[in-house]
Scaffold this motif. Structure first.
Motif, short mmCIF file in Angstrom:
data_model
loop_
_atom_site.label_atom_id
_atom_site.label_comp_id
_atom_site.label_asym_id
_atom_site.label_seq_id
_atom_site.Cartn_x
_atom_site.Cartn_y
_atom_site.Cartn_z
N UNK A 66 4.10 -7.82 8.12
CA UNK A 66 2.71 -7.50 7.79
C UNK A 66 2.62 -6.94 6.36
N UNK A 67 3.53 -6.03 6.04
CA UNK A 67 3.54 -5.43 4.70
C UNK A 67 3.81 -6.49 3.64
N UNK A 68 4.75 -7.38 3.94
CA UNK A 68 5.07 -8.47 3.02
C UNK A 68 3.86 -9.38 2.82
N UNK A 69 3.18 -9.70 3.90
CA UNK A 69 1.98 -10.56 3.82
C UNK A 69 0.90 -9.88 2.97
N UNK A 70 0.70 -8.57 3.17
CA UNK A 70 -0.31 -7.82 2.42
C UNK A 70 0.03 -7.84 0.93
N UNK A 71 1.30 -7.60 0.59
CA UNK A 71 1.71 -7.60 -0.82
C UNK A 71 1.49 -8.97 -1.46
N UNK A 72 1.85 -10.01 -0.73
CA UNK A 72 1.72 -11.37 -1.27
C UNK A 72 0.23 -11.73 -1.43
N UNK A 73 -0.60 -11.32 -0.49
CA UNK A 73 -2.04 -11.59 -0.60
C UNK A 73 -2.64 -10.80 -1.76
N UNK A 74 -2.16 -9.57 -1.98
CA UNK A 74 -2.61 -8.78 -3.14
C UNK A 74 -2.29 -9.52 -4.44
N UNK A 75 -1.10 -10.09 -4.51
CA UNK A 75 -0.71 -10.83 -5.71
C UNK A 75 -1.60 -12.07 -5.89
N UNK A 76 -1.99 -12.70 -4.79
CA UNK A 76 -2.88 -13.87 -4.88
C UNK A 76 -4.24 -13.45 -5.46
N UNK A 77 -4.72 -12.29 -5.05
CA UNK A 77 -6.01 -11.77 -5.57
C UNK A 77 -5.87 -11.44 -7.05
N UNK A 78 -4.77 -10.81 -7.44
CA UNK A 78 -4.56 -10.48 -8.86
C UNK A 78 -4.52 -11.75 -9.70
N UNK A 79 -3.82 -12.76 -9.20
CA UNK A 79 -3.75 -14.04 -9.92
C UNK A 79 -5.15 -14.64 -10.06
#
Length: 186
Positions: free
Chosen positions: A8-21
């Motif tokens: 879950x934490x990994x998914x949240x971090x990766x989704x955060x990076x998608x938003x930043x991109x």
């Protein structure tokens, strides 16, 4: 379960990076207002080395339609002007000997609609990326049943991934609404 929390934490971090991109990509789509970020990515030759424009000049926006560039060294003004012309940002530099001014033209209604279409494409790409992250995370969580994690815990983990995904999709929609409003406002 500890493993589910990790995914879950990994998914949240990766989704955060998608938003930043997404926000970086959208900042490159100009809405007719002057912004120093419009010049990001422009490289200027400085003593034989290609350097970012903002490392060799100060960039300001005195008003909503003008960008002013003041090279730190006067002899760079020609190089800066050349770099802007070659950058394909669609702006013509005006040089007064010390500063370079870029005038941002008003956007036509048709151009605004085209920009909104480009924004929609970036938004869709971000949503697809977030959904792919969800799919990958759910796959990882499902594999935990082979390691002895109960099906109920896996189901709860998948539900939490879905809630996380829904939250990020909502964020993307809010970003789209704000950018669309920014582009369409005259």
């Amino acid at each position: 379960m500890e493993e589910i929390e990790f995914y879950l934490e990994d998914a949240k971090d990766t989704m955060d990076r998608a938003i930043k991109h997404l926000t970086i990509e959208l900042s490159k789509i100009r809405a007719g207002k002057a912004s120093p970020s419009m010049l990001d990515g422009i490289q200027v030759e400085y003593y034989g080395v290609m350097s970012p424009l903002n490392n060799v000049a100060s960039i300001t926006t005195p008003d909503a339609r003008t960008i002013t560039i003041k090279p730190f060294e006067k002899k760079l003004i020609g190089e800066v002007e050349k770099a802007i012309r070659n950058s394909n940002i669609g702006l013509s530099p005006n040089n007064d000997g010390e500063n370079i001014r870029l005038s941002i033209p008003m956007l036509t209604e048709e151009r605004r609609r085209d920009l909104v279409k480009r924004v929609k494409q970036e938004i869709e790409t971000a949503k697809v990326n977030i959904r792919n992250i969800r799919q990958s995370s759910n796959g990882d969580i499902r594999k935990l049943t082979k390691e002895g994690v109960s099906e109920d815990e896996v189901k709860i983990g998948e539900e939490r991934v879905q809630k996380l995904t829904d939250g990020f999709i909502t964020k993307v929609d809010q970003i789209f609404s704000a950018k669309e409003q920014d582009i369409m406002s005259v």
